[in-house]
Motif scaffolding. Structure first.
Motif, mmCIF file in Angstrom:
data_model
loop_
_atom_site.group_PDB
_atom_site.id
_atom_site.type_symbol
_atom_site.label_atom_id
_atom_site.label_comp_id
_atom_site.label_asym_id
_atom_site.label_seq_id
_atom_site.Cartn_x
_atom_site.Cartn_y
_atom_site.Cartn_z
ATOM 1 N N VAL A 113 0.834 -1.203 0.000
ATOM 2 C CA VAL A 113 0.000 0.000 0.000
ATOM 3 C C VAL A 113 0.870 1.255 0.000
ATOM 4 C CG1 VAL A 113 -1.513 1.389 1.482
ATOM 5 C CG2 VAL A 113 -2.092 -0.984 0.985
ATOM 6 N N ASP A 114 1.856 1.291 0.871
ATOM 7 C CA ASP A 114 2.707 2.479 0.961
ATOM 8 C C ASP A 114 3.510 2.704 -0.316
ATOM 9 O OD1 ASP A 114 1.674 2.813 3.452
ATOM 10 O OD2 ASP A 114 3.521 2.385 4.548
ATOM 11 N N GLY A 121 1.048 6.958 -6.964
ATOM 12 C CA GLY A 121 0.130 8.055 -6.685
ATOM 13 C C GLY A 121 -1.321 7.640 -6.644
ATOM 14 N N VAL A 122 -1.590 6.385 -6.239
ATOM 15 C CA VAL A 122 -2.966 5.893 -6.176
ATOM 16 C C VAL A 122 -3.413 5.791 -4.726
ATOM 17 C CG1 VAL A 122 -2.896 4.657 -8.363
ATOM 18 C CG2 VAL A 122 -2.108 3.503 -6.290
ATOM 19 N N LEU A 195 8.370 -1.242 -3.948
ATOM 20 C CA LEU A 195 7.769 -2.284 -3.119
ATOM 21 C C LEU A 195 8.829 -3.035 -2.320
ATOM 22 C CD1 LEU A 195 4.894 -4.592 -4.321
ATOM 23 C CD2 LEU A 195 6.630 -5.405 -2.740
ATOM 24 N N LEU A 196 9.920 -3.392 -2.972
ATOM 25 C CA LEU A 196 10.977 -4.140 -2.288
ATOM 26 C C LEU A 196 11.652 -3.301 -1.203
ATOM 27 C CD1 LEU A 196 12.576 -5.950 -5.360
ATOM 28 C CD2 LEU A 196 11.178 -6.982 -3.551
ATOM 29 N N ILE A 197 11.880 -2.040 -1.475
ATOM 30 C CA ILE A 197 12.512 -1.167 -0.479
ATOM 31 C C ILE A 197 11.583 -0.979 0.719
ATOM 32 C CG2 ILE A 197 13.280 1.192 -0.019
ATOM 33 C CD1 ILE A 197 14.363 1.252 -2.899
ATOM 34 N N GLU A 198 10.305 -0.777 0.452
ATOM 35 C CA GLU A 198 9.356 -0.580 1.546
ATOM 36 C C GLU A 198 9.212 -1.859 2.372
ATOM 37 O OE1 GLU A 198 7.246 1.580 4.056
ATOM 38 O OE2 GLU A 198 8.205 2.395 2.261
ATOM 39 N N PHE A 199 9.210 -3.011 1.694
ATOM 40 C CA PHE A 199 9.155 -4.282 2.428
ATOM 41 C C PHE A 199 10.383 -4.442 3.314
ATOM 42 C CE2 PHE A 199 10.369 -8.692 2.961
ATOM 43 C CZ PHE A 199 9.205 -9.277 3.434
#
Length: 273
Positions: A113-114, A121-122, A195-199
């Protein structure tokens, strides 16, 4: 020879080198020791589950196309090549209480989500337990599976994100893609990198907190659109439970009134968010 429609005519391959470079320049450069991108495979989850027997590191596998992709409850997950992000992550969780492993797919949902909010930008939100929605329609799904091998518990987490699918290509009517949602960014390399960085950031914070779930649970509840909704839960064994989703407990279970749902298909009966 028939010309493909304009929105499907140009689906560039994911740029593996740019992806690895972006990860290397992030604050969590050492989190993933290996990132592989392949043109096609049966299932990225299945491939990493097999790799867990001989690998003790954190690694990523992304496929441009999956021939046997699957979601929760063994449902198939299909997409035209290069129209989505199909990735899996193999991670180790040393010292974790097995009862807390169920928080990993929920953490992945928070990270997804983040990443989509920041990069595409959704207005992405979560539907319990870990579907990612835009406007009430599913844009991403998550499947976590325990793997055997190694000294520490290993889990493979698969994430599928619909990126450039057209309405005609959607697997079900209640799905959506980033392109259909009017996303500001649909470059799959950049979305996957985010996505990978946020995970990695979320996982590292959880591990550093000795797998405590308080902060993670708060983050999950903030992003979960199911809470406060009238819902219908189809439970294992055919039981049906309806009511207002009042919360998520310390184990990650959805509370419908005072009843805790640990597994099942949840439908929002009202979608006014």
């Amino acid at each position: 020879m028939q010309t493909p429609p304009p929105d499907t005519a140009h689906r560039p391959p994911l740029d593996a080198e740019q992806l690895r470079r972006g990860l290397a320049e992030s604050d969590h450069a050492d989190f993933f020791s290996r990132v592989d991108v392949v043109e096609s495979t049966g299932s990225t989850n299945a491939d990493l589950i097999a790799a867990a027997a001989t690998s003790d590191d954190h690694r990523v596998l992304i496929a441009e196309a999956q021939e046997a992709g699957r979601g929760r409850h063994a449902r198939t997950w299909v997409s035209p090549p290069r129209a989505q992000i199909a990735l899996s992550m193999l991670v180790r969780l040393p010292g974790i209480d097995p009862a807390a492993l169920g928080w990993l797919p929920l953490l992945t949902g928070v990270a997804a989500v983040d990443a989509l909010r920041a990069t595409a930008g959704v207005d992405a939100v979560l539907k319990w337990p870990n579907d990612v929605l835009i406007g009430g329609r599913k844009v991403a799904g998550i499947l976590a599976e325990v793997a055997e091998g190694g000294d520490a518990p290993a889990v493979v987490v698969g994430v599928g994100v619909n990126v450039s699918l057209t309405e005609a290509e959607l697997p079900v009517p209640h799905a959506i893609s980033l392109a259909l949602a009017g996303a500001a960014q649909t470059d799959r390399t950049l979305v996957a990198q985010s996505l990978l960085i946020e995970f990695a950031r979320r996982f590292t914070a959880w591990r550093d907190a000795s797998w405590a779930t308080g902060e993670l649970a708060d983050a999950y509840r903030e992003r979960c659109a199911t809470l406060g909704m009238d819902v219908r839960a189809e439970l294992p064994g055919g039981q049906i439970r309806t009511g207002v989703a009042t919360g998520v407990d310390a184990s990650g279970r959805l509370l419908i009134g005072n009843y805790a749902v640990s597994a099942g298909d949840v439908t929002h009966l009202r979608a006014d968010y």
